[in-house]
Design a protein around this motif. Structure first.
Motif, PDB file in Angstrom:
ATOM      1  N   VAL A 397      67.582  52.953  17.378  1.00  0.00           N
ATOM      2  CA  VAL A 397      66.926  52.519  18.619  1.00  0.00           C
ATOM      3  C   VAL A 397      65.821  53.508  18.980  1.00  0.00           C
ATOM      4  O   VAL A 397      66.047  54.719  19.011  1.00  0.00           O
ATOM      5  CB  VAL A 397      67.941  52.432  19.780  1.00  0.00           C
ATOM      6  N   LYS A 446      68.184  45.066  27.856  1.00  0.00           N
ATOM      7  CA  LYS A 446      68.597  44.037  26.884  1.00  0.00           C
ATOM      8  C   LYS A 446      67.384  43.387  26.223  1.00  0.00           C
ATOM      9  O   LYS A 446      67.361  43.177  25.001  1.00  0.00           O
ATOM     10  CB  LYS A 446      69.447  42.967  27.573  1.00  0.00           C
ATOM     11  N   ILE A 449      66.006  45.917  23.687  1.00  0.00           N
ATOM     12  CA  ILE A 449      66.850  46.066  22.500  1.00  0.00           C
ATOM     13  C   ILE A 449      66.773  44.810  21.639  1.00  0.00           C
ATOM     14  O   ILE A 449      66.708  44.890  20.402  1.00  0.00           O
ATOM     15  CB  ILE A 449      68.315  46.354  22.909  1.00  0.00           C
ATOM     16  N   GLN A 452      63.605  45.007  19.681  1.00  0.00           N
ATOM     17  CA  GLN A 452      63.682  45.937  18.558  1.00  0.00           C
ATOM     18  C   GLN A 452      64.511  45.354  17.416  1.00  0.00           C
ATOM     19  O   GLN A 452      64.177  45.551  16.235  1.00  0.00           O
ATOM     20  CB  GLN A 452      64.267  47.273  19.034  1.00  0.00           C
TER      21      GLN A 452
END
Length: 473
Positions: A397, A446, A449, A452
């Motif tokens: 991340v 959220k 993420i 990503q």
């Protein structure tokens, strides 16, 4: 490294674009001298030009003509005249290639009217304030106007060369410069302006001049901080202890610098000296870090209660305990998320955490630390940062945008009365009642993420596709 001496280039560094030494620079120089540092100039200009700044600012030493002439306010420390044969050869070259040229004498530059106009305060002010295209037009127009009035008198230069000559300045573009370097391998050629070059003896430079001063005054070049903005500062900036490029410096110089400060018009000298702890700079009431995440958190604390610390200090045990409590809460939340709803797994993780604390306590008590309390606290907190980044690395991340999401949410912790509220014991910042509905970052986290993950999946699919052998038809 202990800094014992500070040297400044003049044009574009010590002087702002109005050819003045700004008040902040004057005060910074005085503060350096009050603190016992040697302060000097390192310039391609001659001693006659540097003399006024030496007197007005009470400087200790001037390295002039790119290391060829060095003096203090009361004596000459070093001078290296160019060989007459070299000066003659350069004049012949200039005549043959129709180049404007000036000789650097003790009393200043003599020769080309174009060079004199270009190096004058007015000429440099025009060059620094006009847009690039207009500046080139003004330069071309100025050259034609001067030539139409008075062409260069080469015979006069042959007479002038009888005087001690320390530097030759020639109007020359970069392509022509390469040819001149090939023709004169026994000279050092450096550029201090877009349209002219400085020519001095081989192995002479601002850096070599500073080293000579150091031998006489008791410092090494690694104990020097130097400021510059031009190509002729590159060796100096890259090889002293701390090389500082002004914000208006050339891109190549910035690449070689240890630190890039603000421009010569924006208190760049004072800000860099304050950054390295050599002076206190009144215009910089709070320090900023190169770490932008740190700066954002500092802005958050200023907004909440105005409490920031500008001088390093150690946490007392009670306050350190509260700060540790905040971190433990986040660690427990991290474990809860890792348990994915399994209450037994979460309870075991918390039990293991207690054991880890006991183990860490025993380990710390068994070591005999020689570090100061402040160094010990900094070391531990940096290790926490490093481990946190490591956790993100192993999660795959990128933390930048998630950090920004949390920062924006935290900036919303202002109550309807326009103030932040705090826990009376721990001083932890409290959340307004509507904070969860208005600012909680989970939804934005959220989205980021998911973005990503999608980006990574597309990249992986593309790589797998490129590695699949094509079927033969």
């Amino acid at each position: 490294m202990v800094t014992k001496a500070v040297f400044f280039d003049i044009d574009g560094t010590l002087l702002n674009d109005r050819k003045r030494v700004s008040k902040s620079t004057q005060e910074a120089i005085q503060a350096l001298k009050d603190n016992g540092l040697i302060v000097g100039l390192a310039t391609g200009r001659g001693p006659a030009f540097a003399h006024n700044y030496m007197e007005n600012l009470q400087l200790d030493v001037a390295v002039c003509y790119n290391g060829q002439y060095i003096f203090t306010r009361d004596r000459i420390l070093y001078q290296n005249q160019l060989a007459k044969s070299s000066v003659y050869a350069l004049l012949r070259y200039a005549k043959r290639h129709h180049k404007e040229v000036s000789l650097g004498l003790q009393d200043g530059l003599e020769g080309s009217n174009i060079i004199s106009a270009g190096t004058s305060s007015f000429g440099q002010l025009v060059a620094s304030t006009l847009p690039h295209k207009l500046g080139k037009l003004a330069e071309s127009t100025m050259k034609k106007a001067i030539r139409s009035i008075k062409r260069q008198n080469m015979k006069a230069l042959y007479t002038l060369m009888r005087e001690p000559t320390y530097q030759v300045v020639m109007v020359c573009n970069r392509r022509e410069e390469e040819e001149l370097v090939r023709q004169f391998p026994f000279m050092t050629v450096t550029r201090s302006s877009p349209y002219s070059i400085d020519i001095v003896s081989k192995k002479q430079s601002k850096l070599k001049g500073i080293a000579r001063v150091g031998q006489l005054m008791g410092f090494d070049t690694n104990e020097v901080m130097a400021f510059g903005d031009s190509d002729n500062d590159e060796e100096m900036i890259s090889q002293v202890g701390v090389g500082v490029a002004m914000g208006n410096a050339t891109p190549s110089l910035k690449e070689k610098a240890n630190f890039i400060t603000q421009s010569n018009n924006q208190d760049g000298i004072a800000m860099a000296l304050a950054h390295y702890g050599l002076i206190l700079y009144e215009g910089q009431r709070v320090f900023e870090s190169d770490d932008q995440a740190f700066n954002k958190v500092k802005a958050f604390h200023r907004l909440m209660d105005g409490r920031t610390q500008e001088t390093p200090r150690v946490y007392a045990i009670k306050e350190a305990g509260h700060r540790a409590d905040f971190k433990v809460e986040e660690i427990v939340e991290f474990l809860y998320a890792a348990a994915q709803g399994d209450q037994d797994a979460f309870a075991q993780a918390v039990f293991d955490l207690h054991e880890a604390v006991d183990k860490a306590t025993a380990k710390v008590l068994s070591k005999e630390s020689t570090a100061s309390p402040l160094v010990g606290q900094v070391d531990a907190l940096v290790d926490l940062l490093y481990l946190t980044y490591g956790s993100f690395v192993l999660m795959g991340v990128d933390p930048k945008i998630p950090f920004d999401c949390v920062h924006e949410a935290n900036m919303g912790k202002i109550f309807p009365d326009g103030k932040a509220h705090f826990d009376p014991i721990t001083h932890k910042i409290l959340k307004p009642d509507d904070w969860e509905s208005r600012f909680a970052p989970e939804a934005d986290l959220k989205k980021e993420i998911d973005r990503q993950i999608q980006k990574s999946n597309l990249k992986q699919a593309s790589q797998e596709s490129s590695q699949t052998p094509e079927k033969k038809v």
